[in-house]
Design an enzyme around this catalytic site. Sequence first.
Site, PDB file in Angstrom:
ATOM      1  CB  SER A  48      -0.939   0.014   1.214  1.00 22.81           C
ATOM      2  OG  SER A  48      -0.198  -0.148   2.404  1.00 22.81           O
ATOM      3  CG  ASP A 339      -3.709   5.593   6.948  1.00 15.22           C
ATOM      4  OD1 ASP A 339      -2.513   5.329   7.209  1.00 15.22           O
ATOM      5  OD2 ASP A 339      -4.324   5.054   6.004  1.00 15.22           O
ATOM      6  CG  HIS A 342      -0.710   3.932   4.483  1.00 19.92           C
ATOM      7  ND1 HIS A 342      -1.990   3.559   4.842  1.00 19.92           N
ATOM      8  CD2 HIS A 342      -0.138   2.842   3.934  1.00 19.92           C
ATOM      9  CE1 HIS A 342      -2.183   2.300   4.507  1.00 19.92           C
ATOM     10  NE2 HIS A 342      -1.070   1.834   3.962  1.00 19.92           N
TER      11      HIS A 342
END
Length: 374
Positions: A48, A339, A342
Amino acid sequence: MENMKLRRSRLPAMLLTILFWELSFQVSIAAAASASPQVAAMFVFGDSLSDNGNNNYLNSLAKANYDPYGIDFPQGSASGRFSNGNTIIDYLGDFLGLPLLPAYANPDATGSGLLQGVNYASASAGILEETGRNLGERISFRQQVENFASNLEQLKNEMKAEQLAEYLKKSLTVVIMGSNDYINNYLLTSFYATSYIYPPTTYTDLLIQQYTKRILALYSLGLRKFLIAGIGPLGCIPNQLANNFAPPGKCASLANDLAVMFNTQLRSIVNQLNTNYTDAIFVYGNTYGAVSDIITNSRNYGFTVTDSGCCGIGRNQGEITCLPFSAPCVNRDQHVFWDAFHPTQAANRILAEKAYNGPPSDCYPMNVKQMAEL
Ligand SMILES: *[C@@H]1O[C@H](CO)[C@@H](O)[C@H](O)[C@H]1NC(C)=O
């Protein structure tokens, strides 16, 4: 009076100067964008931290194609990036003079649409096949390499064999993998048995062995310039701070120790690869050192918040990650983390700069810019 007159008469000149400065600035940006890229293409393998939309097409909980993800990105949340804006890959591509890469799963990523590179990264994916299955579908490192191989078949229609070999030699391969093999596997003991089966050293050996196999598969397919990024201080991300009730100013030690163990072995593999495959270059990106530096010396980089997400709920705003339509913080450029997992684009930019232009302590044995010039 003298002063007033002076000011009034100088104002138009000043405006003109500013206008001219802005114009030349825009011209120089346009020139930079149209200057020929420093690499033929960039092929990205990862999770991600790099995903730019592959998971949009999957049945997965690991998705970011909803507000407020992408709040600072021109295409907004639709792109599926796990940040408020650009990823490390977006910035790295920009420094190299490349346009934004298509995601592998994007319908545009066919034929000549592949020529400047493709991003194969998939959120929640890891080195091991099973990693991330708690979140649903994902594209493992093995499958990402297969996807590249299938794109390569298409590229054979775009150019002759010798041309293709040259093109691959001049292309940059970026691999940012391994975080999920800890966060969404080994450390997630309610879901995975790996930590009961393997002691940390055995598990790390297993990861490194699989990792090396994939890198060598990419080498066999013709790629010759590799940026291999280590994993960051996983114990310092808001999710791990919250889960481990880390006291202020401290990170979760187990997750950090595991990351150091993985990185030490990865760096040794990079050294071996440089010795064994002299027609290729393997660069080790010291993500752990770079992120630790940003957290420790946060003020120097303009950050004021290093231990909690900008968007998220609970302890460290990291117990529950950024939910649809939740309101993120306003001072996003002052947060290291966007978040629970990340970085913000502000942090991503610094990390990309360190990879592109940093000293050997960030990027070893050379940085991406130097590798691109070879
Ligand atoms: C490099 O070569 C040495 C000696 O042949 C071998 O032991 C090692 O496994 C190789 N490493 C890699 C990563 O290819």
